[in-house]
Write an enzyme that holds these catalytic residues in place. Sequence first.
Site, PDB file in Angstrom:
ATOM      1  N   ARG A  23      -2.728   5.190  -6.288  1.00 27.13           N
ATOM      2  CA  ARG A  23      -2.989   5.578  -4.901  1.00 27.13           C
ATOM      3  C   ARG A  23      -2.458   6.964  -4.545  1.00 27.13           C
ATOM      4  O   ARG A  23      -2.732   7.478  -3.454  1.00 27.13           O
ATOM      5  CB  ARG A  23      -2.357   4.546  -3.960  1.00 27.13           C
ATOM      6  CG  ARG A  23      -3.012   3.183  -4.056  1.00 27.13           C
ATOM      7  CD  ARG A  23      -2.313   2.155  -3.164  1.00 27.13           C
ATOM      8  NE  ARG A  23      -2.317   2.488  -1.760  1.00 27.13           N
ATOM      9  CZ  ARG A  23      -3.331   2.258  -0.921  1.00 27.13           C
ATOM     10  NH1 ARG A  23      -4.441   1.698  -1.371  1.00 27.13           N
ATOM     11  NH2 ARG A  23      -3.231   2.580   0.350  1.00 27.13           N
ATOM     12  N   ARG A  71       0.802  -1.218   0.000  1.00 32.82           N
ATOM     13  CA  ARG A  71       0.000   0.000   0.000  1.00 32.82           C
ATOM     14  C   ARG A  71       0.837   1.270   0.000  1.00 32.82           C
ATOM     15  O   ARG A  71       0.274   2.376  -0.020  1.00 32.82           O
ATOM     16  CB  ARG A  71      -0.974  -0.018   1.191  1.00 32.82           C
ATOM     17  CG  ARG A  71      -2.031  -1.091   1.044  1.00 32.82           C
ATOM     18  CD  ARG A  71      -2.992  -1.181   2.209  1.00 32.82           C
ATOM     19  NE  ARG A  71      -3.920  -2.297   2.007  1.00 32.82           N
ATOM     20  CZ  ARG A  71      -5.105  -2.196   1.416  1.00 32.82           C
ATOM     21  NH1 ARG A  71      -5.506  -1.020   0.962  1.00 32.82           N
ATOM     22  NH2 ARG A  71      -5.879  -3.238   1.281  1.00 32.82           N
TER      23      ARG A  71
END
Length: 472
Positions: free
Chosen positions: A359, A338
Amino acid sequence: MDMKTVLSTIDSEKVEYVDFRIVDLLGRQHHVTVPAYAVDEGTFRNGVAFDGSSLTGYKSIEESDMVAMPDPATAFIDPFVEAKTLNIVCNIVNPDYTTYDRDPRGIALKAEAYLQQLGVATAAYFGPESEFFLFDSVRYASGPSGSFFHIDSEEAFWNTGKEGQNLGYKVRNKGGYFPVQPTDTQADIRNEMCTLMTQAGLSVERHHHEVATAGQGEINFRFDTLTRTADNLLLFKYIVRNVAAKHGKTATFMPKPIVGDNGSGMHVHQSLFNGDTPLFYEQGGYANLSQTALYYIGGILHHAPALIALTNPSTNSFKRLVPGYEAPVNLVFSKGNRSAAVRIPVAAVTPKASRIEFRTPDSTANPYLAFAAMLMAGLDGIKRKLDPREMGFGPLDKNIYDLSDAEKHEIKSAPGSLEEALIALEADHDFLLEGGVFTKELIESWISLKRGEIQQVERTVNPKEYELYYDL
């Protein structure tokens, strides 16, 4: 809806006013309201006149007349206005009805047209995850006699010792992911937001408390085509802000409103389809990705420093893009990491749900410009066959924070400031000009506007400077 359905709805629903909405270059919505009895077929043919010189980034005063052209497909009943009002999103055109090259929604539509022209796919789908905070109070000032900001939230961990009635159950820093009530004090508010979003035409998928203290939340709505998703995101923000205000709270989509805790991002899921066929899926490939998907990723990561000037266009954006807060500062792709700029979701993913997740972006972006720029970068990767594996962008499925210094040195990072991103955009924007989607003039204007913001921030005395330097 089409035009006839809108006019019929005005009659059948006894609509009193029609609200026509446009967006400025920075992404703020504006509106003009017309009595319903004055809206007819001519309104949709001729549009609604407005002063373009009064909106950021548009016309100068000597050529200020512009026209808002309603898109009836965007119509919905406004739940926040006492008199029954129908809201409609508009495109912006010149007085002679030619395309206005700075209209953000027009740019998004041109990006979709360019996709069709290339013949790569029939549709690009986007699904943003826009995080936000709900505060109970916000105060700020900036002037010659002082500068400060002060926020507060009943959930904030700094309020564990607050005098008066204090029921505990505060959210710890970085401890706010999925807590139940009573720690999560905002579940009912988010439920109400979701109900109104559904009534307005969004397909809500889920909502939850997010990682940070002080009322961070997230609501996910279903993906759609590029322009419609940008429309939906502005509708989403409108509903979040107004429901918050109804409950005596204030919503912000600032990337980093709190020092020392997670910020708010806008992870953007993307995929290409040819009719009903998903183009990003190939069983047995890395994370079941097709070569087309890998080339698309290559384009995103290759152009990421320039893209970030449009997807993270505030000085505050770069207070979020720092290591240690799940921030996607590393220009690599991964199926699990992430902190990677591009993540490949693999949990509960079907072939049609195969997608990539960029992201890095945040919600200070103008969604029309940001989504269009992402698509143009991805398409450039497909056209030029930019394989991210050959370019050193991964895949990287290790914990980046556990890598050696030598290994970390090999990983490219996102720009460290808005100025760095603008320099990258100056050097790398030809991919945005393809098909006439963006213009060089618009990019130059964007860079000038953003450098003006940087100058304002840099010339403002910061309270932290008093702490660091006052006694030297």
